[in-house]
Write an enzyme that holds these catalytic residues in place. Structure first.
Site, mmCIF file in Angstrom:
data_model
loop_
_atom_site.group_PDB
_atom_site.id
_atom_site.type_symbol
_atom_site.label_atom_id
_atom_site.label_comp_id
_atom_site.label_asym_id
_atom_site.label_seq_id
_atom_site.Cartn_x
_atom_site.Cartn_y
_atom_site.Cartn_z
ATOM 1 N N GLY A 37 -2.571 31.233 28.549
ATOM 2 C CA GLY A 37 -3.138 32.319 29.356
ATOM 3 C C GLY A 37 -4.611 32.071 29.554
ATOM 4 O O GLY A 37 -5.221 31.290 28.813
ATOM 5 N N CYS B 79 -1.125 26.739 23.627
ATOM 6 C CA CYS B 79 -2.496 26.985 24.094
ATOM 7 C C CYS B 79 -2.975 28.383 23.663
ATOM 8 O O CYS B 79 -3.102 28.617 22.477
ATOM 9 C CB CYS B 79 -2.577 26.759 25.599
ATOM 10 S SG CYS B 79 -4.265 26.546 26.165
ATOM 11 N N TYR B 80 -3.169 29.304 24.581
ATOM 12 C CA TYR B 80 -3.619 30.634 24.168
ATOM 13 C C TYR B 80 -2.678 31.224 23.115
ATOM 14 O O TYR B 80 -3.126 31.849 22.146
ATOM 15 C CB TYR B 80 -3.705 31.588 25.378
ATOM 16 C CG TYR B 80 -4.105 33.000 24.990
ATOM 17 C CD1 TYR B 80 -5.447 33.354 24.886
ATOM 18 C CD2 TYR B 80 -3.129 33.951 24.665
ATOM 19 C CE1 TYR B 80 -5.819 34.628 24.488
ATOM 20 C CE2 TYR B 80 -3.492 35.228 24.263
ATOM 21 C CZ TYR B 80 -4.839 35.573 24.186
ATOM 22 O OH TYR B 80 -5.198 36.818 23.782
ATOM 23 N N HIS C 150 -0.168 21.317 26.452
ATOM 24 C CA HIS C 150 0.924 21.919 27.229
ATOM 25 C C HIS C 150 2.143 21.001 27.281
ATOM 26 O O HIS C 150 2.204 20.096 28.102
ATOM 27 C CB HIS C 150 0.444 22.223 28.654
ATOM 28 C CG HIS C 150 -0.498 23.377 28.710
ATOM 29 N ND1 HIS C 150 -0.071 24.680 28.804
ATOM 30 C CD2 HIS C 150 -1.846 23.425 28.628
ATOM 31 C CE1 HIS C 150 -1.117 25.483 28.795
ATOM 32 N NE2 HIS C 150 -2.208 24.750 28.682
ATOM 33 N N GLU D 78 4.950 21.626 28.435
ATOM 34 C CA GLU D 78 5.814 21.909 29.591
ATOM 35 C C GLU D 78 5.442 21.117 30.838
ATOM 36 O O GLU D 78 6.228 21.012 31.767
ATOM 37 C CB GLU D 78 5.810 23.418 29.897
ATOM 38 C CG GLU D 78 4.499 23.983 30.454
ATOM 39 C CD GLU D 78 3.462 24.337 29.376
ATOM 40 O OE1 GLU D 78 3.575 23.807 28.250
ATOM 41 O OE2 GLU D 78 2.549 25.118 29.672
ATOM 42 N N SER E 199 22.154 36.021 55.493
ATOM 43 C CA SER E 199 21.151 35.492 56.421
ATOM 44 C C SER E 199 21.378 34.009 56.691
ATOM 45 O O SER E 199 20.794 33.454 57.613
ATOM 46 C CB SER E 199 19.757 35.672 55.820
ATOM 47 O OG SER E 199 19.604 34.799 54.713
ATOM 48 N N GLY E 200 22.203 33.377 55.848
ATOM 49 C CA GLY E 200 22.371 31.934 55.982
ATOM 50 C C GLY E 200 21.391 31.173 55.100
ATOM 51 O O GLY E 200 21.480 29.965 54.965
ATOM 52 N N GLY E 201 20.435 31.871 54.514
ATOM 53 C CA GLY E 201 19.513 31.261 53.549
ATOM 54 C C GLY E 201 20.280 30.932 52.269
ATOM 55 O O GLY E 201 21.408 31.382 52.078
ATOM 56 N N ASP F 40 19.893 31.788 49.064
ATOM 57 C CA ASP F 40 20.203 32.829 48.078
ATOM 58 C C ASP F 40 21.341 33.736 48.531
ATOM 59 O O ASP F 40 22.300 33.975 47.794
ATOM 60 C CB ASP F 40 18.951 33.659 47.763
ATOM 61 C CG ASP F 40 17.790 32.784 47.314
ATOM 62 O OD1 ASP F 40 18.049 31.655 46.884
ATOM 63 O OD2 ASP F 40 16.636 33.237 47.411
ATOM 64 N N SER F 41 21.241 34.267 49.744
ATOM 65 C CA SER F 41 22.304 35.187 50.170
ATOM 66 C C SER F 41 23.616 34.430 50.353
ATOM 67 O O SER F 41 24.689 34.987 50.102
ATOM 68 C CB SER F 41 21.911 35.969 51.428
ATOM 69 O OG SER F 41 21.887 35.149 52.566
ATOM 70 N N LYS G 43 15.365 29.064 41.551
ATOM 71 C CA LYS G 43 15.880 28.506 42.807
ATOM 72 C C LYS G 43 16.719 27.238 42.601
ATOM 73 O O LYS G 43 17.786 27.092 43.198
ATOM 74 C CB LYS G 43 14.692 28.188 43.724
ATOM 75 C CG LYS G 43 15.080 27.903 45.140
ATOM 76 C CD LYS G 43 15.207 29.204 45.880
ATOM 77 C CE LYS G 43 15.520 29.026 47.337
ATOM 78 N NZ LYS G 43 15.456 30.343 47.999
#
Ligand code: XMP
Length: 510
Positions: free
Chosen positions: A51, A78-79, A165, A167, A219-221, A223-224, A366
């Site tokens: 952070g 870290c923090y 870090h 990650e 929507s064709g995206g 996610d949906s 995603k």
């Protein structure tokens, strides 16, 4: 599961993605969460993120000391590590300058976090404060030239801290360090896979919805689409998808969506061709925010009308399926991330008391959504789709939206995408498209003077859409795109390439 406490780090989501990539389920919660909330989650391990604050700052982020008494391992990064040092009576020092970049780390231990990791390894540092003295009962397990306590541990209490870090990619053995925490220390099973997730979700939705009906705005995206296919696997024809084609889609996109979902998945899909209606509402409107508002409102209106029609045809509909994903749900430690995103929900649906929400992707990032899509057999051209804004081409068509201008954008955009694909760059660029900046300029074609539109090409690298850099597309590819657009698209005589980062620009033009 592993719980990640977010102290406002820019890397919290990255930590979560690394844990998930190791097939371990994790969630992120803000540092403001109560200890009861943490206990409720029943974690098998806790990671305290980095952070931007100093532990000495007046409102330094803190989490209840009880997290160290839950009997589960805790790793501070870290923090998070400095917070541990301070809580247990170590000394955190304020440095005069920020240490940022790759640093050689001397590892003094070959077990726990560092099992199997080389003694010398490069790691990524990004900090001002550092742990100067480890608290009593803690053993120093790594150091660097500037950090006397690069890492420390207390095996008895199962508390671990690292100044670097693990990650980020730049930390050479970062994944091993994190995996050691997950598997060697927390003894997690590797059971978070998208195959399992898809299967369990379908079963859960089946049990929950039973023979009731659900409605989905498709929507064709990505996610949906993934949400719809998943719910369709669970309840079949009791899912009704409404696809509002607002006439602002890319070339052939509407037909493609219809074809895939009707023919491949045999889904109950209603396509509403509302292009004329939207263009009518947008006539004469040039102000960007007003354009967005009109589209958002009209979208809801069309959807509501369809819903009413469906109710008389199908009877009561209990559920509304939405493709909400995890980054939309995470309450960040700093809360800034969510504010910027809120305007993107334009075109979202109103909360409707009639419906119970079904959001089967709420837990996923995603890349996980894409993987679930593949598990469910969704074609790659949909699973790999780049982000596309809800208001569609309207935000890429500056000034008034007209059919003539939309046609130019569609054709130019199609050529750009085609050449990107031919150059095999489609998976290397986050988003790429053509926009019409609404300027006409003088040109010459044959022996004739022309006065035609300019097209702007935009291609950006990004991880979450919050910031972006422009893609260094090879000149040869740009040359081909430029030649093809001026030759194949009527009324265009100039091509420009947008070389602004975000900030100060945005990715879209409006
Ligand atoms: P900006 O233009 O704000 O875009 O830099 C960041 C990312 O968000 C997408 N975007 C939208 N997505 N509805 C959406 O679903 C919207 O209204 C919207 N506006 C922008 C944009 O394509 C980019 O990926």
């Amino acid at each position: 599961m592993i719980l990640i406490v977010d102290f406002g780090a820019q890397y919290s989501q990255l930590i979560a993605r690394r844990v998930r990539e190791a097939n371990v389920y994790c969630e992120i919660i803000p540092y403001t969460s109560s200890i009861d909330k943490i206990k409720e989650k029943n974690p098998n391990g806790i990671i305290l993120s980095g952070g931007p604050a100093s532990v000495y700052a007046e409102n330094a982020p803190k989490i209840s000391h009880e997290v160290f008494e839950l009997g589960v391992p805790v790793l501070g990064i870290c923090y998070g590590g400095q917070f541990i040092a301070q809580e247990f009576g170590g000394k955190v020092n304020r440095a005069d300058f920020r240490e940022y970049g790759k640093v050689k780390l001397d590892i003094l231990s070959d077990e726990g976090l560092f099992k199997g990791v080389n003694q010398d390894t490069l790691c990524w540092m990004s900090h001002t404060d550092y742990i100067e003295t480890a608290p009593e009962g803690f053993e120093i397990t790594a150091k660097s030239d500037t950090c006397p306590v690069g890492a420390m541990k207390n095996d008895e209490k199962k508390i671990y801290a690292v100044q670097f870090h693990p990650e980020v990619e730049h930390t050479e053995r970062g994944r091993e360090v994190l995996n050691n925490f997950l598997f060697n220390i927390c003894k997690m099973p590797e059971d978070w896979t998208m195959g399992n997730f898809a299967e369990e979700s379908v079963a859960r939705i089946k049990a929950q919805v039973g023979d009731k009906k659900a409605l989905c705005a498709l929507s064709g995206g990505v996610d949906s689409s993934v949400a719809a296919v998943m719910v369709h696997k669970a309840i079949g024809p009791n899912l009704i998808c409404v696809f509002v084609d607002h006439g602002l889609l890319r070339k052939d996109e509407g037909d493609q969506v219809e074809k895939v979902f009707k023919e491949k998945f045999n889904m109950n899909l209603i396509r509403v061709n509302a292009g004329e209606r939207f263009l009518g509402k947008l006539a004469g409107v040039t102000e960007p925010e007003q354009k967005r508002k009109i589209i958002g409102e009209e979208f809801i209106r069309v959807f509501e009308e369809e819903k009413q029609k469906l109710k008389s045809e199908f009877g009561h509909i209990d559920y509304l399926v939405q493709g909400t994903i995890y980054p939309d749900v995470i309450e960040s430690g700093t809360a800034t991330a969510s504010v910027i995103k809120s305007h993107h929900n334009v075109g979202g649906l109103p909360e409707d008391v009639d419906f119970e929400l079904l959001e089967p992707l709420r837990q996923l990032f995603k890349d996980e959504v894409r993987q679930v899509g593949r598990e469910l057999g969704i074609p790659e051209e949909i699973v790999e789709r780049q982000p596309f804004p809800g208001p569609g081409l309207a935000v890429r068509c500056l000034g008034e939206v007209t059919e003539e201008k939309l046609k130019i954008i569609r054709e130019a955009d199609f050529i750009f995408r085609d050449e990107i694909k031919k150059a095999n760059l489609q998976n290397k660029i986050w988003q790429y498209f053509a926009a019409l900046p609404n300027i006409r300029s003088v040109g010459v074609m044959g022996d004739e003077r022309t006065y035609s539109h300019a097209i702007a090409l935009r291609a950006v690298h990004s991880t979450d859409g919050m910031t972006s850099d422009w893609a260094r597309i090879p000149y040869e590819v740009l040359e081909k795109v430029s030649n093809r657009i001026v030759n194949e698209v009527d009324n265009v005589n100039r091509i420009m390439y947008d070389i602004t980062t975000k900030p100060p620009a945005t990715i879209e033009f409006e």
